[in-house]
Design a protein around this motif. Structure first.
Motif, mmCIF file in Angstrom:
data_model
loop_
_atom_site.group_PDB
_atom_site.id
_atom_site.type_symbol
_atom_site.label_atom_id
_atom_site.label_comp_id
_atom_site.label_asym_id
_atom_site.label_seq_id
_atom_site.Cartn_x
_atom_site.Cartn_y
_atom_site.Cartn_z
ATOM 1 N N UNK A 37 0.771 -1.242 0.000
ATOM 2 C CA UNK A 37 0.000 0.000 0.000
ATOM 3 C C UNK A 37 0.804 1.295 0.000
ATOM 4 N N UNK A 38 2.076 1.293 0.349
ATOM 5 C CA UNK A 38 2.816 2.550 0.453
ATOM 6 C C UNK A 38 3.096 3.136 -0.926
ATOM 7 N N UNK A 39 2.781 4.420 -1.158
ATOM 8 C CA UNK A 39 3.080 5.052 -2.448
ATOM 9 C C UNK A 39 4.589 5.272 -2.603
ATOM 10 N N UNK A 40 5.050 5.281 -3.850
ATOM 11 C CA UNK A 40 6.483 5.382 -4.113
ATOM 12 C C UNK A 40 7.068 6.720 -3.678
ATOM 13 N N UNK A 41 6.275 7.789 -3.723
ATOM 14 C CA UNK A 41 6.827 9.114 -3.421
ATOM 15 C C UNK A 41 7.005 9.344 -1.923
ATOM 16 N N UNK A 42 6.453 8.485 -1.077
ATOM 17 C CA UNK A 42 6.533 8.680 0.373
ATOM 18 C C UNK A 42 7.705 7.898 0.955
ATOM 19 N N UNK A 43 8.270 8.446 2.007
ATOM 20 C CA UNK A 43 9.284 7.710 2.758
ATOM 21 C C UNK A 43 8.590 6.605 3.554
ATOM 22 N N UNK A 44 9.196 5.412 3.575
ATOM 23 C CA UNK A 44 8.599 4.277 4.271
ATOM 24 C C UNK A 44 9.509 3.811 5.399
ATOM 25 N N UNK A 45 8.909 3.467 6.534
ATOM 26 C CA UNK A 45 9.649 2.917 7.668
ATOM 27 C C UNK A 45 8.912 1.685 8.193
ATOM 28 N N UNK A 46 9.689 0.649 8.513
ATOM 29 C CA UNK A 46 9.099 -0.600 8.991
ATOM 30 C C UNK A 46 8.606 -0.429 10.426
ATOM 31 N N UNK A 47 7.414 -0.934 10.697
ATOM 32 C CA UNK A 47 6.819 -0.855 12.028
ATOM 33 C C UNK A 47 7.673 -1.580 13.067
ATOM 34 N N UNK A 48 8.472 -2.560 12.616
ATOM 35 C CA UNK A 48 9.337 -3.295 13.545
ATOM 36 C C UNK A 48 10.383 -2.386 14.174
ATOM 37 N N UNK A 49 10.751 -1.305 13.493
ATOM 38 C CA UNK A 49 11.686 -0.316 14.045
ATOM 39 C C UNK A 49 10.877 0.842 14.627
ATOM 40 N N UNK A 50 10.094 0.541 15.636
ATOM 41 C CA UNK A 50 9.100 1.485 16.114
ATOM 42 C C UNK A 50 9.718 2.739 16.712
ATOM 43 N N UNK A 51 10.813 2.618 17.419
ATOM 44 C CA UNK A 51 11.428 3.806 18.019
ATOM 45 C C UNK A 51 11.848 4.806 16.948
ATOM 46 N N UNK A 52 12.457 4.319 15.878
ATOM 47 C CA UNK A 52 12.851 5.193 14.773
ATOM 48 C C UNK A 52 11.627 5.774 14.084
ATOM 49 N N UNK A 53 10.622 4.931 13.875
ATOM 50 C CA UNK A 53 9.407 5.391 13.207
ATOM 51 C C UNK A 53 8.684 6.441 14.051
ATOM 52 N N UNK A 54 8.623 6.235 15.374
ATOM 53 C CA UNK A 54 7.950 7.189 16.254
ATOM 54 C C UNK A 54 8.664 8.535 16.229
ATOM 55 N N UNK A 55 10.001 8.500 16.211
ATOM 56 C CA UNK A 55 10.752 9.744 16.121
ATOM 57 C C UNK A 55 10.489 10.483 14.826
ATOM 58 N N UNK A 56 10.402 9.730 13.711
ATOM 59 C CA UNK A 56 10.139 10.356 12.422
ATOM 60 C C UNK A 56 8.732 10.945 12.369
ATOM 61 N N UNK A 57 7.773 10.270 12.958
ATOM 62 C CA UNK A 57 6.394 10.767 12.957
ATOM 63 C C UNK A 57 6.276 12.054 13.774
ATOM 64 N N UNK A 58 6.943 12.088 14.909
ATOM 65 C CA UNK A 58 6.858 13.288 15.746
ATOM 66 C C UNK A 58 7.673 14.446 15.181
ATOM 67 N N UNK A 59 8.536 14.164 14.187
ATOM 68 C CA UNK A 59 9.347 15.219 13.569
ATOM 69 C C UNK A 59 8.660 15.869 12.376
ATOM 70 N N UNK A 60 7.505 15.333 11.971
ATOM 71 C CA UNK A 60 6.773 15.964 10.876
ATOM 72 C C UNK A 60 6.378 17.379 11.288
ATOM 73 N N UNK A 61 6.442 18.288 10.344
ATOM 74 C CA UNK A 61 6.189 19.694 10.672
ATOM 75 C C UNK A 61 5.173 20.302 9.721
ATOM 76 N N UNK A 62 4.562 21.389 10.179
ATOM 77 C CA UNK A 62 3.656 22.164 9.332
ATOM 78 C C UNK A 62 2.514 21.338 8.784
ATOM 79 N N UNK A 63 2.396 21.357 7.453
ATOM 80 C CA UNK A 63 1.314 20.640 6.783
ATOM 81 C C UNK A 63 1.704 19.222 6.390
#
Length: 269
Positions: A37-63
């Motif tokens: 399901x992940x589109x090619x233009x988006x950055x993808x992170x594996x749920x198994x690396x949850x700490x890294x993924x959580x950090x990336x999600x909380x780093x999203x900014x603006x829109x």
């Protein structure tokens, strides 16, 4: 910054999920969900690396927007709690949790069955719960899969019903004794029904997860409810105080040393 958490029931996306994914900057999910399901233009992170993924999600900014793809209901022992604790604003599209899928496959109501999320640290109290209650649903976790659970129940009169890849192409439901289940390999995300009588539907109640409160007549049965020699049963008033102090609860293990007539142990059980 907005994060949409999407529960997937089987292989198909819920309505509207494709549009959300199309505008996502970051997509987090299991490898099979990302591949599907992940589109090619988006950055993808594996749920198994949850700490890294959580950090990336909380780093999203603006829109910027992110999407998390999970099985079942994200709010039921899922990732939603950690996202909210980190201050992430979430939109949620739930699907049926795996425990509901397993019980639906069995045609059995489950409002009277407690649900335990197992991890290696929590396994002892999950085992205590499975030994004490007539039926328990267990969500497997790291170091606490069906084989480990079964090993701790060997010798107990229990049957394990193990659901693997529920809703997916490899869905499989297996019924086994603890001795049989302990010798097998299982998917790490399996769901287990541990039951004394797997075909029983359970008692009708009003509180989901089954009654865990004292009975309607309160703690401490009268002395004449027990078979005992005169003077060798703890008086009801003393038992009531002892029970309140022990605070017997799901997952606890209580030893009654020098049990005498066993009245306190019976009441704890």
């Amino acid at each position: 910054m907005t994060v949409t958490v999407i529960g997937i029931d089987g292989a198909e996306l819920p309505a509207g999920a494709a549009e959300v994914l199309g505008s996502a900057r970051l997509v987090v999910g299991s490898r099979r969900h990302l591949d599907a399901h992940a589109p090619q233009q988006a950055r993808s992170l594996d749920l198994a690396q949850w700490s890294q993924a959580l950090g990336a999600l909380t780093s999203l900014a603006g829109e910027e927007t992110g999407v998390v793809l999970v099985d079942g209901d994200p709010g039921f022992f899922g990732v939603l709690r950690e996202l909210r604790e980190r201050g992430v604003r979430c939109a949620v599209t739930p699907a049926a949790p795996n425990v509901a899928r397993l019980m639906a496959r069995l045609g059995r109501p489950w409002d009277s069955v407690p649900v335990a999320a197992a991890s290696e640290d929590d396994l002892p109290r999950v085992l205590n719960l499975c030994r004490a209650r007539p039926a328990v649903l267990v969500l497997s976790g790291p170091g606490a899969g069906p084989a480990r659970l079964a090993s701790g129940l060997t010798g107990w009169r229990r049957t394990l019903v193990v659901g693997e890849d529920l809703g997916g192409e490899g869905e499989k439901i297996t019924t086994a004794t603890p001795e049989e289940a302990a010798q097998r390999s299982w998917r790490p995300d399996a769901v287990v029904l541990c039951a004394a009588e797997p075909k029983e539907v359970g008692a009708r109640g009003w509180l989901a997860g089954g009654e865990v409160l004292p009975p309607a007549n309160g703690w401490a049965l009268s002395e004449d409810e027990f078979s005992h020699r005169d003077g060798e049963v703890t008086p009801a008033e003393v038992r009531a105080v002892a029970l309140a102090d022990l605070a017997a609860r799901p997952g606890a293990l209580i030893w009654d040393v020098g049990a005498g007539s066993g009245s306190v142990a019976v009441e704890c059980a």
